[in-house]
Design a protein around this motif. Structure first.
Motif, short mmCIF file in Angstrom:
data_model
loop_
_atom_site.label_atom_id
_atom_site.label_comp_id
_atom_site.label_asym_id
_atom_site.label_seq_id
_atom_site.Cartn_x
_atom_site.Cartn_y
_atom_site.Cartn_z
N ASP A 113 0.83 -1.21 0.00
CA ASP A 113 0.00 0.00 0.00
C ASP A 113 0.87 1.26 0.00
O ASP A 113 1.75 1.43 0.84
N GLN A 114 0.61 2.15 -0.95
CA GLN A 114 1.38 3.40 -1.01
C GLN A 114 0.58 4.58 -0.47
O GLN A 114 1.04 5.71 -0.49
N LYS A 115 -0.67 4.31 -0.03
CA LYS A 115 -1.55 5.44 0.29
C LYS A 115 -1.83 5.59 1.78
O LYS A 115 -2.65 6.43 2.17
N TRP A 116 -1.19 4.78 2.62
CA TRP A 116 -1.56 4.81 4.05
C TRP A 116 -1.29 6.16 4.69
O TRP A 116 -2.02 6.63 5.55
N LYS A 117 -0.23 6.86 4.23
CA LYS A 117 0.14 8.11 4.90
C LYS A 117 -0.97 9.15 4.71
O LYS A 117 -1.45 9.76 5.66
N LYS A 118 -1.40 9.30 3.45
CA LYS A 118 -2.44 10.27 3.13
C LYS A 118 -3.75 9.87 3.82
O LYS A 118 -4.48 10.70 4.36
N ARG A 119 -4.03 8.55 3.78
CA ARG A 119 -5.29 8.07 4.37
C ARG A 119 -5.36 8.35 5.87
O ARG A 119 -6.36 8.81 6.39
N ILE A 120 -4.26 8.08 6.55
CA ILE A 120 -4.27 8.27 8.02
C ILE A 120 -4.30 9.77 8.36
O ILE A 120 -5.01 10.18 9.28
N ALA A 121 -3.55 10.57 7.61
CA ALA A 121 -3.55 12.02 7.89
C ALA A 121 -4.97 12.58 7.73
O ALA A 121 -5.45 13.35 8.58
N LEU A 122 -5.66 12.15 6.67
CA LEU A 122 -7.03 12.63 6.45
C LEU A 122 -7.95 12.11 7.56
O LEU A 122 -8.81 12.84 8.07
N LEU A 165 -5.79 2.75 8.85
CA LEU A 165 -4.72 1.89 8.32
C LEU A 165 -5.32 0.58 7.80
O LEU A 165 -5.10 0.17 6.67
N ILE A 166 -6.14 -0.03 8.66
CA ILE A 166 -6.73 -1.33 8.34
C ILE A 166 -7.65 -1.26 7.12
O ILE A 166 -7.78 -2.22 6.37
N ALA A 167 -8.27 -0.09 6.92
CA ALA A 167 -9.22 0.06 5.81
C ALA A 167 -8.56 -0.23 4.46
O ALA A 167 -9.24 -0.59 3.51
N GLY A 168 -7.23 -0.12 4.38
CA GLY A 168 -6.54 -0.38 3.11
C GLY A 168 -6.12 -1.84 2.95
O GLY A 168 -5.43 -2.18 1.99
N SER A 169 -6.51 -2.72 3.87
CA SER A 169 -6.08 -4.13 3.77
C SER A 169 -7.03 -4.90 2.87
O SER A 169 -8.08 -4.39 2.48
N SER A 170 -6.67 -6.16 2.55
CA SER A 170 -7.52 -6.90 1.61
C SER A 170 -8.86 -7.29 2.22
O SER A 170 -9.85 -7.39 1.50
N ASN A 171 -8.92 -7.51 3.53
CA ASN A 171 -10.21 -7.82 4.15
C ASN A 171 -10.29 -7.08 5.50
O ASN A 171 -10.03 -7.66 6.56
N PRO A 172 -10.65 -5.78 5.45
CA PRO A 172 -10.59 -4.96 6.67
C PRO A 172 -11.42 -5.51 7.84
O PRO A 172 -10.97 -5.49 8.98
N LEU A 173 -12.59 -6.07 7.53
CA LEU A 173 -13.44 -6.53 8.63
C LEU A 173 -12.78 -7.73 9.34
O LEU A 173 -12.72 -7.79 10.57
N SER A 174 -12.25 -8.63 8.54
CA SER A 174 -11.61 -9.81 9.13
C SER A 174 -10.38 -9.39 9.96
O SER A 174 -10.17 -9.88 11.08
N LEU A 175 -9.60 -8.45 9.43
CA LEU A 175 -8.41 -8.00 10.17
C LEU A 175 -8.83 -7.29 11.47
O LEU A 175 -8.21 -7.47 12.52
N SER A 176 -9.93 -6.52 11.40
CA SER A 176 -10.36 -5.81 12.61
C SER A 176 -10.86 -6.80 13.66
O SER A 176 -10.71 -6.58 14.86
N LYS A 177 -11.43 -7.91 13.21
CA LYS A 177 -11.86 -8.94 14.17
C LYS A 177 -10.66 -9.62 14.79
O LYS A 177 -10.61 -9.88 15.98
N ARG A 178 -9.66 -9.90 13.95
CA ARG A 178 -8.46 -10.56 14.47
C ARG A 178 -7.79 -9.68 15.53
O ARG A 178 -7.39 -10.15 16.60
N LEU A 179 -7.69 -8.40 15.25
CA LEU A 179 -7.00 -7.51 16.20
C LEU A 179 -7.91 -7.11 17.37
O LEU A 179 -7.50 -6.42 18.28
#
Ligand code: CTP
Length: 412
Positions: free
Chosen positions: A266-275, A287-301
Protein backbone atom coordinates in the motif's frame (compact mmCIF):
# COMPACT_ATOMS: atom_id res chain seq x y z
CA UNK A 1 29.65 -5.59 33.24
CA UNK A 2 29.77 -3.67 36.49
CA UNK A 3 30.11 -0.13 35.15
CA UNK A 4 29.12 2.30 37.90
CA UNK A 5 27.01 5.09 36.47
CA UNK A 6 25.45 8.04 38.25
CA UNK A 7 21.78 7.95 37.44
CA UNK A 8 19.79 10.91 38.60
CA UNK A 9 16.94 9.77 40.85
CA UNK A 10 15.89 13.28 41.84
CA UNK A 11 12.85 13.05 39.55
CA UNK A 12 11.51 9.94 41.27
CA UNK A 13 8.94 10.11 44.11
CA UNK A 14 10.44 11.05 47.47
CA UNK A 15 12.03 8.11 49.37
CA UNK A 16 10.93 5.61 46.72
CA UNK A 17 14.28 3.96 46.14
CA UNK A 18 15.15 3.89 49.87
CA UNK A 19 11.76 2.40 50.69
CA UNK A 20 12.11 -0.25 47.98
CA UNK A 21 15.55 -1.16 49.29
CA UNK A 22 14.55 -1.34 52.96
CA UNK A 23 11.40 -3.33 52.13
CA UNK A 24 13.38 -5.80 50.04
CA UNK A 25 15.86 -6.22 52.89
CA UNK A 26 13.10 -6.91 55.42
CA UNK A 27 11.48 -9.45 53.09
CA UNK A 28 14.76 -11.23 52.34
CA UNK A 29 14.67 -10.24 48.67
CA UNK A 30 18.36 -10.24 47.83
CA UNK A 31 18.35 -8.66 44.41
CA UNK A 32 16.41 -5.88 42.78
CA UNK A 33 17.12 -3.80 39.66
CA UNK A 34 15.62 -1.09 37.50
CA UNK A 35 15.49 -2.13 33.85
CA UNK A 36 14.15 -1.02 30.49
CA UNK A 37 13.06 2.45 29.41
CA UNK A 38 14.15 4.46 32.46
CA UNK A 39 17.72 3.18 32.32
CA UNK A 40 17.87 3.42 28.52
CA UNK A 41 16.54 6.97 28.46
CA UNK A 42 18.72 8.13 31.39
CA UNK A 43 21.79 6.86 29.58
CA UNK A 44 20.75 8.61 26.37
CA UNK A 45 19.95 11.83 28.25
CA UNK A 46 23.27 11.71 30.12
CA UNK A 47 24.96 12.39 26.80
CA UNK A 48 22.88 15.41 25.90
CA UNK A 49 21.73 17.19 29.02
CA UNK A 50 21.53 17.23 32.77
CA UNK A 51 17.84 18.14 32.74
CA UNK A 52 16.23 14.74 32.85
CA UNK A 53 12.51 14.50 32.22
CA UNK A 54 10.61 12.69 34.99
CA UNK A 55 9.98 9.13 33.77
CA UNK A 56 6.43 8.03 32.77
CA UNK A 57 6.92 4.58 34.17
CA UNK A 58 9.49 2.52 35.99
CA UNK A 59 10.20 -1.18 35.45
CA UNK A 60 11.60 -3.13 38.38
CA UNK A 61 12.79 -6.69 38.29
CA UNK A 62 13.29 -8.56 41.56
CA UNK A 63 14.36 -11.98 42.77
CA UNK A 64 11.43 -12.57 45.13
CA UNK A 65 7.72 -12.06 45.74
CA UNK A 66 6.33 -9.06 43.87
CA UNK A 67 3.08 -8.80 45.82
CA UNK A 68 4.86 -8.85 49.20
CA UNK A 69 7.19 -6.07 48.06
CA UNK A 70 4.35 -3.94 46.70
CA UNK A 71 2.32 -4.35 49.88
CA UNK A 72 5.24 -3.40 52.12
CA UNK A 73 5.99 -0.29 50.04
CA UNK A 74 2.32 0.64 50.31
CA UNK A 75 2.40 0.16 54.11
CA UNK A 76 5.53 2.29 54.47
CA UNK A 77 4.61 5.15 52.13
CA UNK A 78 0.89 5.09 52.93
CA UNK A 79 -2.33 4.54 51.02
CA UNK A 80 -2.58 8.15 49.90
CA UNK A 81 0.68 7.88 47.97
CA UNK A 82 0.58 4.27 46.81
CA UNK A 83 -2.08 2.21 45.04
CA UNK A 84 -1.70 -1.33 43.73
CA UNK A 85 -3.69 -1.49 40.52
CA UNK A 86 -3.12 -4.95 39.11
CA UNK A 87 -1.65 -8.31 40.03
CA UNK A 88 -0.94 -10.95 37.38
CA UNK A 89 -0.42 -14.15 39.33
CA UNK A 90 0.62 -16.29 36.35
CA UNK A 91 3.46 -13.90 35.41
CA UNK A 92 4.02 -12.67 38.99
CA UNK A 93 3.87 -9.05 37.95
CA UNK A 94 2.39 -6.09 39.80
CA UNK A 95 1.31 -2.71 38.55
CA UNK A 96 1.33 0.04 41.15
CA UNK A 97 1.24 3.82 41.19
CA UNK A 98 3.38 5.92 43.56
CA UNK A 99 2.71 9.68 43.52
CA UNK A 100 1.44 9.37 39.94
CA UNK A 101 4.42 7.34 38.70
CA UNK A 102 3.43 3.96 37.17
CA UNK A 103 5.63 1.16 38.45
CA UNK A 104 5.75 -2.38 37.04
CA UNK A 105 7.35 -4.94 39.31
CA UNK A 106 8.23 -8.27 37.72
CA UNK A 107 9.73 -11.36 39.29
CA UNK A 108 12.89 -12.24 37.36
CA UNK A 109 11.78 -14.98 34.97
CA UNK A 110 12.81 -17.20 32.12
CA UNK A 111 10.19 -17.71 29.39
CA UNK A 112 9.42 -20.90 27.46
CA UNK A 113 7.25 -20.68 24.38
CA UNK A 114 5.27 -23.91 23.89
CA UNK A 115 4.05 -22.41 20.63
CA UNK A 116 5.49 -19.26 19.05
CA UNK A 117 3.48 -16.03 19.51
CA UNK A 118 1.40 -17.60 22.33
CA UNK A 119 1.90 -16.38 25.89
CA UNK A 120 4.98 -18.16 27.31
CA UNK A 121 5.28 -20.41 30.36
CA UNK A 122 7.52 -18.87 32.97
CA UNK A 123 10.05 -19.99 35.58
CA UNK A 124 11.60 -17.82 38.34
CA UNK A 125 15.26 -17.10 37.68
CA UNK A 126 18.05 -14.57 38.30
CA UNK A 127 18.04 -10.95 37.10
CA UNK A 128 20.90 -11.77 34.73
CA UNK A 129 18.92 -14.57 33.07
CA UNK A 130 15.79 -12.43 32.97
CA UNK A 131 17.58 -9.95 30.72
CA UNK A 132 17.91 -12.65 28.07
CA UNK A 133 14.10 -12.87 27.53
CA UNK A 134 13.84 -9.20 26.58
CA UNK A 135 13.44 -7.54 23.19
CA UNK A 136 16.36 -5.21 22.32
CA UNK A 137 19.84 -4.97 23.80
CA UNK A 138 19.22 -1.32 24.73
CA UNK A 139 16.19 -2.42 26.80
CA UNK A 140 18.17 -5.10 28.63
CA UNK A 141 20.47 -2.87 30.66
CA UNK A 142 19.67 -3.13 34.37
CA UNK A 143 20.75 -1.01 37.31
CA UNK A 144 21.36 -3.20 40.36
CA UNK A 145 19.83 -1.36 43.31
CA UNK A 146 22.23 -2.95 45.84
CA UNK A 147 25.46 -2.00 44.14
CA UNK A 148 24.30 0.81 41.82
CA UNK A 149 26.22 -0.93 39.05
CA UNK A 150 24.91 -1.47 35.56
CA UNK A 151 24.38 -5.02 34.37
CA UNK A 152 24.85 -5.01 30.62
CA UNK A 153 25.25 -8.59 29.41
CA UNK A 154 24.08 -8.05 25.84
CA UNK A 155 26.05 -5.04 24.66
CA UNK A 156 23.30 -2.49 25.31
CA UNK A 157 25.69 0.37 26.12
CA UNK A 158 27.59 -0.18 22.93
CA UNK A 159 24.32 -0.25 20.95
CA UNK A 160 23.26 3.02 22.59
CA UNK A 161 26.49 4.61 21.40
CA UNK A 162 25.91 3.32 17.88
CA UNK A 163 22.23 4.34 18.05
CA UNK A 164 21.40 0.79 17.06
CA UNK A 165 18.53 -1.53 17.84
CA UNK A 166 19.43 -5.22 17.94
CA UNK A 167 17.29 -8.15 19.02
CA UNK A 168 18.84 -10.01 21.92
CA UNK A 169 18.59 -13.44 20.33
CA UNK A 170 17.81 -15.11 17.04
CA UNK A 171 14.29 -16.34 18.02
CA UNK A 172 13.09 -12.97 19.18
CA UNK A 173 10.65 -12.28 16.33
CA UNK A 174 9.43 -15.87 16.17
CA UNK A 175 8.60 -15.87 19.88
CA UNK A 176 7.03 -12.43 19.89
CA UNK A 177 6.38 -10.76 16.52
CA UNK A 178 5.03 -7.62 18.27
CA UNK A 179 8.71 -6.78 18.75
CA UNK A 180 8.83 -5.69 15.10
CA UNK A 181 6.31 -2.95 15.89
CA UNK A 182 8.22 -2.07 19.06
CA UNK A 183 11.37 -1.76 16.95
CA UNK A 184 9.64 0.68 14.58
CA UNK A 185 8.41 2.72 17.56
CA UNK A 186 11.88 2.99 19.10
CA UNK A 187 13.65 3.63 15.79
CA UNK A 188 11.30 6.55 15.03
CA UNK A 189 11.24 7.98 18.55
CA UNK A 190 14.94 7.70 19.37
CA UNK A 191 16.22 8.22 15.83
CA UNK A 192 17.98 4.83 15.97
CA UNK A 193 18.47 2.29 13.18
CA UNK A 194 17.75 -1.43 13.25
CA UNK A 195 20.85 -3.59 12.84
CA UNK A 196 21.29 -5.55 9.62
CA UNK A 197 20.97 -8.91 11.43
CA UNK A 198 17.75 -7.78 13.06
CA UNK A 199 16.24 -6.69 9.73
CA UNK A 200 17.29 -10.01 8.34
CA UNK A 201 15.69 -11.81 11.30
CA UNK A 202 12.40 -10.00 10.65
CA UNK A 203 12.36 -10.79 6.96
CA UNK A 204 13.47 -14.41 7.31
CA UNK A 205 10.98 -15.09 10.11
CA UNK A 206 8.03 -13.57 8.29
CA UNK A 207 8.94 -15.44 5.10
CA UNK A 208 9.14 -18.69 7.02
CA UNK A 209 5.91 -17.87 8.97
CA UNK A 210 6.70 -20.15 11.96
CA UNK A 211 3.33 -19.55 13.60
CA UNK A 212 0.68 -22.26 13.51
CA UNK A 213 -2.01 -19.72 12.73
CA UNK A 214 -2.15 -17.95 9.38
CA UNK A 215 -4.63 -15.47 7.87
CA UNK A 216 -6.58 -18.24 6.08
CA UNK A 217 -7.61 -19.58 9.52
CA UNK A 218 -10.41 -18.17 11.66
CA UNK A 219 -9.47 -14.77 13.07
CA UNK A 220 -10.72 -15.88 16.51
CA UNK A 221 -7.94 -18.47 16.77
CA UNK A 222 -5.02 -16.06 16.24
CA UNK A 223 -2.50 -16.14 19.14
CA UNK A 224 -2.08 -12.96 21.30
CA UNK A 225 1.09 -11.72 19.58
CA UNK A 226 -0.65 -11.83 16.18
CA UNK A 227 -3.91 -10.47 17.56
CA UNK A 228 -4.61 -8.29 20.64
CA UNK A 229 -1.01 -7.57 21.58
CA UNK A 230 -0.31 -6.60 18.00
CA UNK A 231 -3.21 -4.15 18.14
CA UNK A 232 -1.94 -2.63 21.39
CA UNK A 233 1.52 -2.06 19.95
CA UNK A 234 0.02 -0.53 16.79
CA UNK A 235 -2.14 1.80 18.88
CA UNK A 236 0.91 2.94 20.83
CA UNK A 237 2.75 3.51 17.56
CA UNK A 238 -0.07 5.53 16.01
CA UNK A 239 -1.04 7.50 19.09
CA UNK A 240 2.24 8.16 20.92
CA UNK A 241 5.06 8.09 18.37
CA UNK A 242 6.11 9.93 15.18
CA UNK A 243 3.80 7.56 13.29
CA UNK A 244 4.76 8.45 9.71
CA UNK A 245 8.39 7.61 10.31
CA UNK A 246 7.56 4.53 12.40
CA UNK A 247 5.16 3.09 9.80
CA UNK A 248 7.66 3.77 7.05
CA UNK A 249 10.26 1.71 8.92
CA UNK A 250 7.71 -1.01 9.53
CA UNK A 251 6.74 -1.20 5.87
CA UNK A 252 10.35 -1.16 4.65
CA UNK A 253 11.28 -4.01 6.99
CA UNK A 254 8.34 -6.07 5.69
CA UNK A 255 6.47 -5.76 9.01
CA UNK A 256 3.11 -4.93 7.42
CA UNK A 257 3.03 -8.58 6.28
CA UNK A 258 2.12 -9.46 9.87
CA UNK A 259 -1.15 -7.69 9.13
CA UNK A 260 -1.87 -8.18 5.46
CA UNK A 261 -0.26 -8.66 2.03
CA UNK A 262 -2.09 -5.76 0.42
CA UNK A 263 -1.00 -3.35 3.15
CA UNK A 264 2.60 -4.42 2.52
CA UNK A 265 2.37 -2.85 -0.95
CA UNK A 266 0.00 0.00 0.00
CA UNK A 267 1.38 3.40 -1.01
CA UNK A 268 -1.55 5.44 0.29
CA UNK A 269 -1.56 4.81 4.05
CA UNK A 270 0.14 8.11 4.90
CA UNK A 271 -2.44 10.27 3.13
CA UNK A 272 -5.29 8.07 4.37
CA UNK A 273 -4.27 8.27 8.02
CA UNK A 274 -3.55 12.02 7.89
CA UNK A 275 -7.03 12.63 6.45
CA UNK A 276 -8.58 10.27 9.00
CA UNK A 277 -6.99 12.26 11.83
CA UNK A 278 -8.39 15.49 10.33
CA UNK A 279 -11.84 13.95 10.14
CA UNK A 280 -11.72 12.68 13.74
CA UNK A 281 -11.30 8.97 12.98
CA UNK A 282 -9.00 6.59 14.83
CA UNK A 283 -5.81 6.10 12.79
CA UNK A 284 -5.68 2.32 13.21
CA UNK A 285 -9.11 1.93 11.59
CA UNK A 286 -7.87 4.01 8.65
CA UNK A 287 -4.72 1.89 8.32
CA UNK A 288 -6.73 -1.33 8.34
CA UNK A 289 -9.22 0.06 5.81
CA UNK A 290 -6.54 -0.38 3.11
CA UNK A 291 -6.08 -4.13 3.77
CA UNK A 292 -7.52 -6.90 1.61
CA UNK A 293 -10.21 -7.82 4.15
CA UNK A 294 -10.59 -4.96 6.67
CA UNK A 295 -13.44 -6.53 8.63
CA UNK A 296 -11.61 -9.81 9.13
CA UNK A 297 -8.41 -8.00 10.17
CA UNK A 298 -10.36 -5.81 12.61
CA UNK A 299 -11.86 -8.94 14.17
CA UNK A 300 -8.46 -10.56 14.47
CA UNK A 301 -7.00 -7.51 16.20
CA UNK A 302 -10.17 -7.23 18.32
CA UNK A 303 -10.89 -3.62 17.51
CA UNK A 304 -13.79 -2.07 19.43
CA UNK A 305 -17.26 -3.02 18.11
CA UNK A 306 -17.84 0.54 16.85
CA UNK A 307 -14.70 0.45 14.72
CA UNK A 308 -15.59 -2.99 13.35
CA UNK A 309 -18.99 -1.63 12.41
CA UNK A 310 -17.42 1.25 10.45
CA UNK A 311 -15.36 -1.25 8.48
CA UNK A 312 -18.45 -3.36 7.79
CA UNK A 313 -20.34 -0.32 6.53
CA UNK A 314 -17.28 0.69 4.49
CA UNK A 315 -17.63 -2.58 2.61
CA UNK A 316 -21.31 -1.86 1.86
CA UNK A 317 -20.55 1.72 0.87
CA UNK A 318 -17.85 0.60 -1.52
CA UNK A 319 -20.07 -1.78 -3.45
CA UNK A 320 -23.00 0.65 -3.43
CA UNK A 321 -21.00 3.54 -4.90
CA UNK A 322 -19.11 1.29 -7.29
CA UNK A 323 -22.47 0.27 -8.81
CA UNK A 324 -23.58 3.87 -9.06
CA UNK A 325 -20.26 4.84 -10.61
CA UNK A 326 -20.32 2.17 -13.29
CA UNK A 327 -24.02 2.60 -14.08
CA UNK A 328 -23.37 6.38 -14.41
CA UNK A 329 -26.67 7.00 -12.56
CA UNK A 330 -25.10 9.86 -10.71
CA UNK A 331 -24.26 11.95 -13.77
CA UNK A 332 -27.26 14.27 -13.43
CA UNK A 333 -27.60 14.04 -9.65
CA UNK A 334 -28.30 17.21 -7.76
CA UNK A 335 -27.13 17.60 -4.14
CA UNK A 336 -30.55 16.45 -2.90
CA UNK A 337 -30.19 13.18 -4.86
CA UNK A 338 -26.80 12.61 -3.26
CA UNK A 339 -28.31 13.24 0.16
CA UNK A 340 -31.15 10.79 -0.52
CA UNK A 341 -28.73 8.11 -1.70
CA UNK A 342 -26.44 8.52 1.29
CA UNK A 343 -28.96 9.18 4.04
CA UNK A 344 -31.53 6.52 3.11
CA UNK A 345 -28.99 3.87 4.07
CA UNK A 346 -28.52 5.21 7.60
CA UNK A 347 -24.76 4.75 7.48
CA UNK A 348 -22.79 6.29 10.33
CA UNK A 349 -21.19 9.59 9.27
CA UNK A 350 -17.80 8.16 10.32
CA UNK A 351 -18.27 5.34 7.79
CA UNK A 352 -18.69 7.97 5.10
CA UNK A 353 -15.55 9.71 6.43
CA UNK A 354 -13.65 6.45 6.21
CA UNK A 355 -14.84 5.92 2.64
CA UNK A 356 -13.55 9.42 1.81
CA UNK A 357 -10.14 8.58 3.32
CA UNK A 358 -10.02 5.47 1.16
CA UNK A 359 -10.97 7.51 -1.93
CA UNK A 360 -13.67 5.06 -3.02
CA UNK A 361 -15.41 5.84 -6.34
CA UNK A 362 -17.29 9.18 -6.12
CA UNK A 363 -15.58 10.10 -2.83
CA UNK A 364 -15.51 13.80 -3.84
CA UNK A 365 -19.31 13.98 -3.57
CA UNK A 366 -19.20 12.12 -0.26
CA UNK A 367 -16.80 14.79 0.99
CA UNK A 368 -19.25 17.54 -0.03
CA UNK A 369 -21.98 15.70 1.86
CA UNK A 370 -19.72 15.27 4.90
CA UNK A 371 -18.53 18.90 4.98
CA UNK A 372 -21.67 20.77 3.83
CA UNK A 373 -24.82 19.08 2.63
CA UNK A 374 -25.58 17.00 5.71
CA UNK A 375 -25.69 20.19 7.81
CA UNK A 376 -28.26 21.92 5.57
CA UNK A 377 -31.76 21.87 7.06
CA UNK A 378 -35.18 22.97 5.87
CA UNK A 379 -35.48 26.78 6.29
CA UNK A 380 -38.77 26.22 8.15
CA UNK A 381 -39.05 23.90 11.17
CA UNK A 382 -41.97 21.57 11.92
CA UNK A 383 -43.19 24.13 14.47
CA UNK A 384 -43.15 26.92 11.83
CA UNK A 385 -45.23 24.76 9.49
CA UNK A 386 -47.76 23.89 12.21
CA UNK A 387 -48.11 27.60 12.96
CA UNK A 388 -48.87 28.06 9.28
CA UNK A 389 -51.68 25.53 9.55
CA UNK A 390 -50.01 22.19 8.68
CA UNK A 391 -51.30 19.11 10.53
CA UNK A 392 -48.58 16.92 12.17
CA UNK A 393 -48.09 13.68 10.21
CA UNK A 394 -46.49 12.21 7.06
CA UNK A 395 -47.57 15.18 4.90
CA UNK A 396 -45.67 17.58 7.14
CA UNK A 397 -42.56 15.38 6.99
CA UNK A 398 -42.71 15.32 3.21
CA UNK A 399 -42.99 19.13 3.14
CA UNK A 400 -39.92 19.47 5.41
CA UNK A 401 -37.99 17.18 3.06
CA UNK A 402 -39.15 19.15 0.02
CA UNK A 403 -38.05 22.43 1.58
CA UNK A 404 -34.63 20.95 2.47
CA UNK A 405 -34.18 19.57 -1.05
CA UNK A 406 -35.03 22.96 -2.51
CA UNK A 407 -32.48 24.68 -0.28
CA UNK A 408 -29.80 22.10 -1.03
CA UNK A 409 -30.24 22.52 -4.77
CA UNK A 410 -30.45 26.32 -4.65
CA UNK A 411 -27.21 26.73 -2.76
CA UNK A 412 -25.14 24.29 -4.74
N1 CTP B 1 9.73 -6.15 26.83
C1 CTP B 1 10.13 -7.13 25.95
N2 CTP B 1 9.31 -7.58 24.94
C2 CTP B 1 8.07 -7.04 24.80
C3 CTP B 1 7.63 -6.04 25.69
C4 CTP B 1 8.49 -5.61 26.69
O1 CTP B 1 11.24 -7.61 26.07
N3 CTP B 1 7.27 -7.49 23.83
C5 CTP B 1 10.65 -5.72 27.93
C6 CTP B 1 11.72 -4.73 27.49
O2 CTP B 1 12.88 -5.00 28.24
C7 CTP B 1 11.17 -3.41 27.92
C8 CTP B 1 10.43 -3.75 29.20
O3 CTP B 1 9.91 -5.07 28.97
O4 CTP B 1 12.20 -2.48 28.14
C9 CTP B 1 9.30 -2.81 29.55
O5 CTP B 1 8.39 -2.72 28.48
P1 CTP B 1 7.64 -1.35 28.15
O6 CTP B 1 7.16 -0.76 29.42
O7 CTP B 1 6.67 -1.64 27.06
O8 CTP B 1 8.78 -0.46 27.48
P2 CTP B 1 9.82 0.56 28.13
O9 CTP B 1 11.13 -0.11 28.20
O10 CTP B 1 9.30 1.16 29.38
O11 CTP B 1 9.95 1.64 26.99
P3 CTP B 1 8.92 2.76 26.57
O12 CTP B 1 7.80 2.76 27.57
O13 CTP B 1 9.75 3.98 26.56
O14 CTP B 1 8.45 2.36 25.21
Amino acid sequence: MGLKVEINFSNLPKNLIDTLRSSAQELGIDRMAIVGGVIRDSLIDLDVSENLQPPKDLDLVIEGSTIELAQMVQEKLGLTRVSISQENRAFQTIKMVVDGLFIDIARARAEKYSSPAENPKIEPTSIEEDLHRRDFTINAIALDLNTYKLIDLHGGLDALKKQELTFIHSHSVQEDPTRIIRGARYAARLNFHLSKESIHQIQATIKQWPWEWNPTHSEHLAPPALATRLRMELELLLENEPWEQALEFLQNWGGFLLLDKRLHKDQKWKKRIALALDLGLTPLTALIAGSSNPLSLSKRLQLAGKQQNLLKELDELQSFFKDIYFSKKYINWKPSDWCDAIENKNWHSNSIALAICLEIPLWESLLRWFNDWRMIKSPLSARDLIKKGWEPGPGLNEELKRLRRKKLNENN
